[in-house]
Each structure stands twice: as C-alpha cells, then as structure tokens.
Design a protein around this motif. Structure first.
Motif, PDB file in Angstrom:
ATOM      1  N   THR A   1      37.268  39.676  48.794  1.00 53.28           N
ATOM      2  CA  THR A   1      38.157  39.242  47.701  1.00 53.28           C
ATOM      3  C   THR A   1      38.322  40.383  46.703  1.00 53.28           C
ATOM      4  OG1 THR A   1      37.104  37.099  47.981  1.00 53.28           O
ATOM      5  CG2 THR A   1      38.595  37.311  46.123  1.00 53.28           C
ATOM      6  N   GLY A   2      37.220  41.069  46.435  1.00 57.49           N
ATOM      7  CA  GLY A   2      37.249  42.210  45.517  1.00 57.49           C
ATOM      8  C   GLY A   2      38.236  43.256  45.981  1.00 57.49           C
ATOM      9  N   TYR A   3      38.281  43.502  47.273  1.00 57.72           N
ATOM     10  CA  TYR A   3      39.204  44.520  47.792  1.00 57.72           C
ATOM     11  C   TYR A   3      40.665  44.083  47.603  1.00 57.72           C
ATOM     12  CZ  TYR A   3      41.466  47.981  50.694  1.00 57.72           C
ATOM     13  OH  TYR A   3      42.279  48.993  51.126  1.00 57.72           O
ATOM     14  N   PHE A   4      40.948  42.799  47.929  1.00 58.61           N
ATOM     15  CA  PHE A   4      42.327  42.317  47.742  1.00 58.61           C
ATOM     16  C   PHE A   4      42.731  42.404  46.258  1.00 58.61           C
ATOM     17  CE2 PHE A   4      41.623  40.079  51.881  1.00 58.61           C
ATOM     18  CZ  PHE A   4      42.706  40.607  52.548  1.00 58.61           C
ATOM     19  N   LEU A   5      41.783  42.107  45.374  1.00 58.26           N
ATOM     20  CA  LEU A   5      42.077  42.183  43.936  1.00 58.26           C
ATOM     21  C   LEU A   5      42.207  43.643  43.480  1.00 58.26           C
ATOM     22  CD1 LEU A   5      39.742  39.345  42.592  1.00 58.26           C
ATOM     23  CD2 LEU A   5      42.226  39.313  42.691  1.00 58.26           C
ATOM     24  N   TRP A   6      41.424  44.506  44.087  1.00 55.41           N
ATOM     25  CA  TRP A   6      41.504  45.941  43.777  1.00 55.41           C
ATOM     26  C   TRP A   6      42.900  46.460  44.121  1.00 55.41           C
ATOM     27  CZ3 TRP A   6      38.284  49.926  42.034  1.00 55.41           C
ATOM     28  CH2 TRP A   6      38.669  51.222  42.377  1.00 55.41           C
ATOM     29  N   LEU A   7      43.411  45.977  45.260  1.00 57.24           N
ATOM     30  CA  LEU A   7      44.772  46.389  45.647  1.00 57.24           C
ATOM     31  C   LEU A   7      45.786  45.927  44.603  1.00 57.24           C
ATOM     32  CD1 LEU A   7      44.810  45.671  49.511  1.00 57.24           C
ATOM     33  CD2 LEU A   7      44.579  47.880  48.390  1.00 57.24           C
ATOM     34  N   LYS A   8      45.481  44.775  43.980  1.00 57.69           N
ATOM     35  CA  LYS A   8      46.378  44.256  42.933  1.00 57.69           C
ATOM     36  C   LYS A   8      46.011  44.808  41.555  1.00 57.69           C
ATOM     37  CE  LYS A   8      47.526  39.899  43.067  1.00 57.69           C
ATOM     38  NZ  LYS A   8      47.237  38.445  42.977  1.00 57.69           N
ATOM     39  N   LYS A   9      45.071  45.732  41.526  1.00 60.31           N
ATOM     40  CA  LYS A   9      44.601  46.404  40.297  1.00 60.31           C
ATOM     41  C   LYS A   9      43.957  45.437  39.292  1.00 60.31           C
ATOM     42  CE  LYS A   9      47.614  50.407  40.737  1.00 60.31           C
ATOM     43  NZ  LYS A   9      47.371  50.423  42.145  1.00 60.31           N
ATOM     44  N   GLU A  10      43.355  44.357  39.803  1.00 61.37           N
ATOM     45  CA  GLU A  10      42.706  43.408  38.885  1.00 61.37           C
ATOM     46  C   GLU A  10      41.236  43.778  38.691  1.00 61.37           C
ATOM     47  OE1 GLU A  10      43.558  39.288  39.380  1.00 61.37           O
ATOM     48  OE2 GLU A  10      45.622  39.733  39.969  1.00 61.37           O
ATOM     49  N   ILE A  11      41.037  44.878  37.970  1.00 62.89           N
ATOM     50  CA  ILE A  11      39.672  45.344  37.719  1.00 62.89           C
ATOM     51  C   ILE A  11      39.405  45.334  36.219  1.00 62.89           C
ATOM     52  CG2 ILE A  11      39.147  46.743  39.765  1.00 62.89           C
ATOM     53  CD1 ILE A  11      40.549  49.043  38.468  1.00 62.89           C
ATOM     54  N   LYS A  12      38.145  45.236  35.860  1.00 66.58           N
ATOM     55  CA  LYS A  12      37.806  45.125  34.435  1.00 66.58           C
ATOM     56  C   LYS A  12      36.672  46.090  34.112  1.00 66.58           C
ATOM     57  CE  LYS A  12      40.018  41.223  33.099  1.00 66.58           C
ATOM     58  NZ  LYS A  12      39.982  39.941  33.761  1.00 66.58           N
ATOM     59  N   ILE A  13      36.490  46.344  32.805  1.00 60.96           N
ATOM     60  CA  ILE A  13      35.285  47.093  32.442  1.00 60.96           C
ATOM     61  C   ILE A  13      34.168  46.071  32.184  1.00 60.96           C
ATOM     62  CG2 ILE A  13      36.373  49.207  31.592  1.00 60.96           C
ATOM     63  CD1 ILE A  13      35.840  47.989  28.751  1.00 60.96           C
ATOM     64  N   TRP A  14      32.936  46.508  32.383  1.00 68.27           N
ATOM     65  CA  TRP A  14      31.820  45.556  32.428  1.00 68.27           C
ATOM     66  C   TRP A  14      31.686  44.708  31.180  1.00 68.27           C
ATOM     67  CZ3 TRP A  14      27.901  46.090  28.898  1.00 68.27           C
ATOM     68  CH2 TRP A  14      27.757  47.328  28.276  1.00 68.27           C
ATOM     69  N   LYS A  15      32.082  45.240  30.023  1.00 71.29           N
ATOM     70  CA  LYS A  15      31.893  44.495  28.766  1.00 71.29           C
ATOM     71  C   LYS A  15      32.704  43.204  28.733  1.00 71.29           C
ATOM     72  CE  LYS A  15      30.685  48.340  25.841  1.00 71.29           C
ATOM     73  NZ  LYS A  15      31.205  49.455  25.112  1.00 71.29           N
ATOM     74  N   ASN A  16      33.803  43.166  29.499  1.00 65.57           N
ATOM     75  CA  ASN A  16      34.710  42.011  29.430  1.00 65.57           C
ATOM     76  C   ASN A  16      34.393  40.910  30.441  1.00 65.57           C
ATOM     77  OD1 ASN A  16      35.990  43.428  27.492  1.00 65.57           O
ATOM     78  ND2 ASN A  16      37.592  44.226  28.829  1.00 65.57           N
ATOM     79  N   ILE A  17      33.322  41.027  31.153  1.00 67.13           N
ATOM     80  CA  ILE A  17      33.027  40.040  32.205  1.00 67.13           C
ATOM     81  C   ILE A  17      32.156  38.912  31.651  1.00 67.13           C
ATOM     82  CG2 ILE A  17      31.966  39.743  34.499  1.00 67.13           C
ATOM     83  CD1 ILE A  17      34.352  41.553  34.647  1.00 67.13           C
ATOM     84  N   LYS A  18      32.564  37.682  31.955  1.00 60.73           N
ATOM     85  CA  LYS A  18      31.792  36.508  31.513  1.00 60.73           C
ATOM     86  C   LYS A  18      31.650  35.532  32.672  1.00 60.73           C
ATOM     87  CE  LYS A  18      32.868  35.955  26.625  1.00 60.73           C
ATOM     88  NZ  LYS A  18      34.123  36.481  26.139  1.00 60.73           N
ATOM     89  N   ALA A  19      30.554  34.793  32.717  1.00 56.98           N
ATOM     90  CA  ALA A  19      30.410  33.733  33.723  1.00 56.98           C
ATOM     91  C   ALA A  19      31.141  32.497  33.221  1.00 56.98           C
ATOM     92  CB  ALA A  19      28.932  33.425  33.933  1.00 56.98           C
ATOM     93  N   LYS A  20      31.825  31.797  34.154  1.00 57.70           N
ATOM     94  CA  LYS A  20      32.539  30.565  33.759  1.00 57.70           C
ATOM     95  C   LYS A  20      32.231  29.488  34.780  1.00 57.70           C
ATOM     96  CE  LYS A  20      36.309  33.179  31.770  1.00 57.70           C
ATOM     97  NZ  LYS A  20      37.228  34.112  32.389  1.00 57.70           N
ATOM     98  N   ALA A  21      31.334  28.577  34.407  1.00 59.52           N
ATOM     99  CA  ALA A  21      30.857  27.558  35.358  1.00 59.52           C
ATOM    100  C   ALA A  21      31.998  26.709  35.917  1.00 59.52           C
ATOM    101  CB  ALA A  21      29.816  26.686  34.686  1.00 59.52           C
ATOM    102  N   ASN A  22      33.015  26.447  35.085  1.00 56.35           N
ATOM    103  CA  ASN A  22      34.098  25.555  35.531  1.00 56.35           C
ATOM    104  C   ASN A  22      35.385  26.288  35.873  1.00 56.35           C
ATOM    105  OD1 ASN A  22      32.484  23.266  35.144  1.00 56.35           O
ATOM    106  ND2 ASN A  22      32.889  23.376  32.929  1.00 56.35           N
ATOM    107  N   LEU A  23      35.267  27.531  36.248  1.00 57.95           N
ATOM    108  CA  LEU A  23      36.457  28.352  36.565  1.00 57.95           C
ATOM    109  C   LEU A  23      37.334  27.648  37.621  1.00 57.95           C
ATOM    110  CD1 LEU A  23      37.680  31.230  36.061  1.00 57.95           C
ATOM    111  CD2 LEU A  23      36.421  31.972  38.085  1.00 57.95           C
ATOM    112  N   ARG A  24      38.638  27.625  37.404  1.00 60.68           N
ATOM    113  CA  ARG A  24      39.583  27.030  38.367  1.00 60.68           C
ATOM    114  C   ARG A  24      40.275  28.137  39.132  1.00 60.68           C
ATOM    115  NH1 ARG A  24      39.574  21.646  38.826  1.00 60.68           N
ATOM    116  NH2 ARG A  24      41.822  21.354  38.710  1.00 60.68           N
ATOM    117  N   ILE A  25      40.702  27.822  40.325  1.00 58.92           N
ATOM    118  CA  ILE A  25      41.402  28.831  41.117  1.00 58.92           C
ATOM    119  C   ILE A  25      42.843  28.964  40.630  1.00 58.92           C
ATOM    120  CG2 ILE A  25      42.193  27.251  42.960  1.00 58.92           C
ATOM    121  CD1 ILE A  25      41.453  29.548  44.922  1.00 58.92           C
TER     122      ILE A  25
END
Ligand code: KG4
Ligand code: ZN
Length: 367
Positions: free
Chosen positions: A343-367
């Motif tokens: 999934t990471g690779y497909f998102l990388w192709l779409k340039k959906e990358i972040k810097i580490w400071k902006n990452i949060k866990a979301k227990a109820n994340l929806r697709i």
C-alpha cells in the motif's frame, strides 16, 4: 524503491522490507516478512486485551525489526527510501506503539513516512500475486503484479472481514472507495472468536471453529442445529453478528446439563461457520450484481477460512461468471506488514508521503 513496513494495529507485531519498481507494471520483491504472533498470550483470556497487546508490541518491535533487517537488508540501511506504518483503524494503544516506533526510526534515519490505512492494505494485498517458485522460507520472495495493468480490475466490490471489521466497499480505483455497508455490532471474526470461547475452543476462534466444523459428519445429524442469518434479506449492505453469538450462547446453555458432547460441538461449529458464510456471500453477491463489478476482492483474516473460499468460488462461477475473484496469497490474508509496504508503494506513486511529525494514530480511521 525500498520500503520498511510496520504493522501493530491488533495483536500481531509485523515488520517487512519490500522492494518495488515500476508504475504500470509494478514488480515487488518481499525481502523479509516477520510476524510475531501474540496468540499464546491472549489465548488464556479468549480475546485481546489492548494494554497487554501494547506491552507485547513494545517488547517485540525492536526484535522483529532486527530480524527483518537482518533477513532482508544485506546492503545496509542507507538504501531504505521510506517507512510505511499502519495508523488505523485498530486498537488505539497498539497503533500508537507502531506509529511512535516508526516516527523514531524516521527521525533517526531521516526518512519520509507513509501513513497506511489497515483496511486499504488488506485490499491492496490482492493487487499482487506471489511467485511460489521462490518459496516462502527464502528471504527473497518474488511477487509480481496480478495483472499487467491492475486497472482492469475495477469497479470492484471488496469484502474485508477480520477480527475488528466487516465492510463491503465499492472500489473504483486504488484510493477511490465508498463504504456500502458494514457491521452494526460485532465483526465476523469477532463472532468466530466469541462463539469459540462459548464452546470452550481456543483463541483465535476462526481457525478453531473451522477445524472443528471440518470434523462434522452427517452422522451427527441428531443435532440438527439452526442458527439465524442476521439481516441477510434486508435491503442494505450492513451486517450484524451479535444476535448469532447470543443464539449460540442460549443453545449452549440449554444443552449444558447434558454436557456439550464432542458431536454437538462439531455440529454447532459447522452451523456457526455456515451462518457467517451465508450472510457474507449473499450480501457480497448482491452488491456485485447491483454495481455490475468486474472483480470481487476479499481481504482480512477470516478469508483464511477454506470453506468460505470454496463457497465464494462456486457461487461466483455460477451466478456472475464474468467477474473475477481475488483472494490474497496465503501469507497475506491475516495481518502482516507486506500488505502495509505494498500500500505504501501505491501511495508513494501518488506522492502521499508525510514527514514524521505529522503522523498520528487514528483508531476509527475510515477508508
Ligand atoms: O485480519 P486479522 O488477522 O486481524 C484483524 O485485523 O483483526 O483477522 C483476525 C481474525 C480473527 O477473528 C480470527 O478468528 C479470524 O480472523 N480467522 C478466521 C480464520 N483464520 C483467522 N476466521 C475463520 N476461519 C479461519 N480459518
Ligand atoms: Zn487485519
């Protein structure tokens, strides 16, 4: 590019290293795929305790990482291009353990992070197929794109069934989803786990019920057990499995005095499994017909159920023969970090990358 993938959303501590190249024809190598299961720890309780699972993840992650790197990264850390980590949905304390660990690595190694949705990863596990010639035990496991152009899979209906989720999703492309329906209470895997506990079988309940159901024979027919198929004919794509669990509890309690004989339990497991398959199959097929889809994609731990696979194959061949059925490779059905890396690779192709400071866990994340 090389991606280090981390998955800790539930009770498995998983780290994988994958290498992917290409855009339209994606070629993937699984350099390592390490899964440390906590089944034994949770077995005594018959279910997962999030804080206990978190403690185990904290203990296991450095060990699992070391093993994954040793197996898969002979050229050294400098060649890793990004870290992919599950940010949700899942058990909040478990997710944070993986997310914080990934942030630490990204900070230390100065790498970008790709936040991954666990449900999307169960689906993406289908966009590749495993080349078995190079055997799972080998550190380098070749994986190729299932189709030269995976776009001819869409529109697709995805059924994601795990211990925490039961969702029917319409997929128009990678990244384009619409949830058509989901469980209103227990997930299908949770129903397997809880009913197995009622019957005194081990955890996880799915494999235990499947194994016991396989012993059922027509001679056990003295126990003609009929369980409900909740919401099966309702004109929506939602599910409900808590009523099924309660029905099993009442049947088991009312039979208790005679003691739950082996044959009774076999008959009960067979009926639990069939009731769950009936509901999943009926609703998935209806959605596939309503949306005239090219493909039915299955994902999540419950997909490991052999009877479910058999009945899906048979029914789809009979009722919608022009549709393809995608079932992930055996080592990509239950939770693993390879699917997170893909999934990471497909998102990388779409340039959906972040810097580490902006990452949060979301227990109820929806697709
Ligand atoms: O996707 P998964 O590994 O973890 C979650 O994200 O929850 O799914 C785990 C679930 C458990 O509820 C387990 O009982 C179920 O998948 N499961 C099965 C089978 N193998 C695992 N259910 C039915 N039949 C199986 N053979
Ligand atoms: Zn899962």
């Amino acid at each position: 590019m090389k991606i280090l993938a981390i998955e800790t959303s539930c009770d498995d501590t998983c780290v994988a290293l994958i290498e992917a190249v290409g855009k339209k024809q994606v070629k993937l190598n699984i350099l390592s795929n390490v899964v440390s299961s906590q089944n034994e720890i949770h077995q005594k309780w018959g279910g997962i305790y999030p804080l206990l699972a978190k403690r185990e993840h904290q203990r296991n992650l450095p060990l699992v990482l070391r093993k994954a790197l040793k197996q898969g990264d002979k050229q050294g850390l400098s060649r890793i291009d990004a870290i992919a980590v599950t940010v949700g949905p899942g058990l909040e304390p478990c997710l944070w353990t993986g997310v914080n660990f990934a942030k630490g690595l990204a900070h230390n190694w100065n790498l970008p992070i790709i936040p991954i949705n666990h449900i999307e990863a169960h689906i993406a596990a289908n966009l590749v197929s495993v080349n078995y010639k190079s055997q799972i035990a080998q550190p380098r496991l070749a994986v190729e794109a299932r189709q030269t152009n995976y776009k001819n899979l869409f529109p697709a209906i995805c059924l994601v069934v795990s211990g925490g989720h039961t969702q029917l999703i319409l997929m128009r492309d990678f990244g384009k989803y619409k949830i058509l329906g989901e469980t209103r209470d227990d997930a299908a895997g949770e129903c397997f786990d809880k009913t197995a506990r009622i019957l005194g079988l081990g955890y996880p309940g799915g494999p235990a019920i499947a194994a016991t159901a396989a012993k059922f024979s027509i001679h056990n027919f003295q126990f003609s057990i009929k369980l409900p198929r909740p919401m099966i004919y309702q004109k929506n794509y939602d599910f409900s499995f808590s009523g099924l669990k309660t029905a099993v509890l009442y049947k088991a309690q009312s039979t208790k005095r005679k003691a739950l004989s082996e044959k009774f339990i076999q008959a009960m497991c067979q009926e639990i499994q069939q009731a769950i398959i009936d509901v999943l199959l009926y609703k998935t097929l209806r959605a596939a017909k309503d949306y005239n889809v090219q493909t039915i994609i299955l994902g999540g731990g419950v997909i490991a159920n052999k009877e479910l696979q058999k009945q899906f194959k048979k029914k789809i061949k009979k009722e919608i023969p022009n549709s393809k059925l995608c079932i992930p490779a055996p080592n990509m059905r239950a939770d693993n970090a390879v699917m997170i890396g893909i999934t990471g690779y497909f998102l990388w192709l779409k340039k959906e990358i972040k810097i580490w400071k902006n990452i949060k866990a979301k227990a109820n994340l929806r697709i």
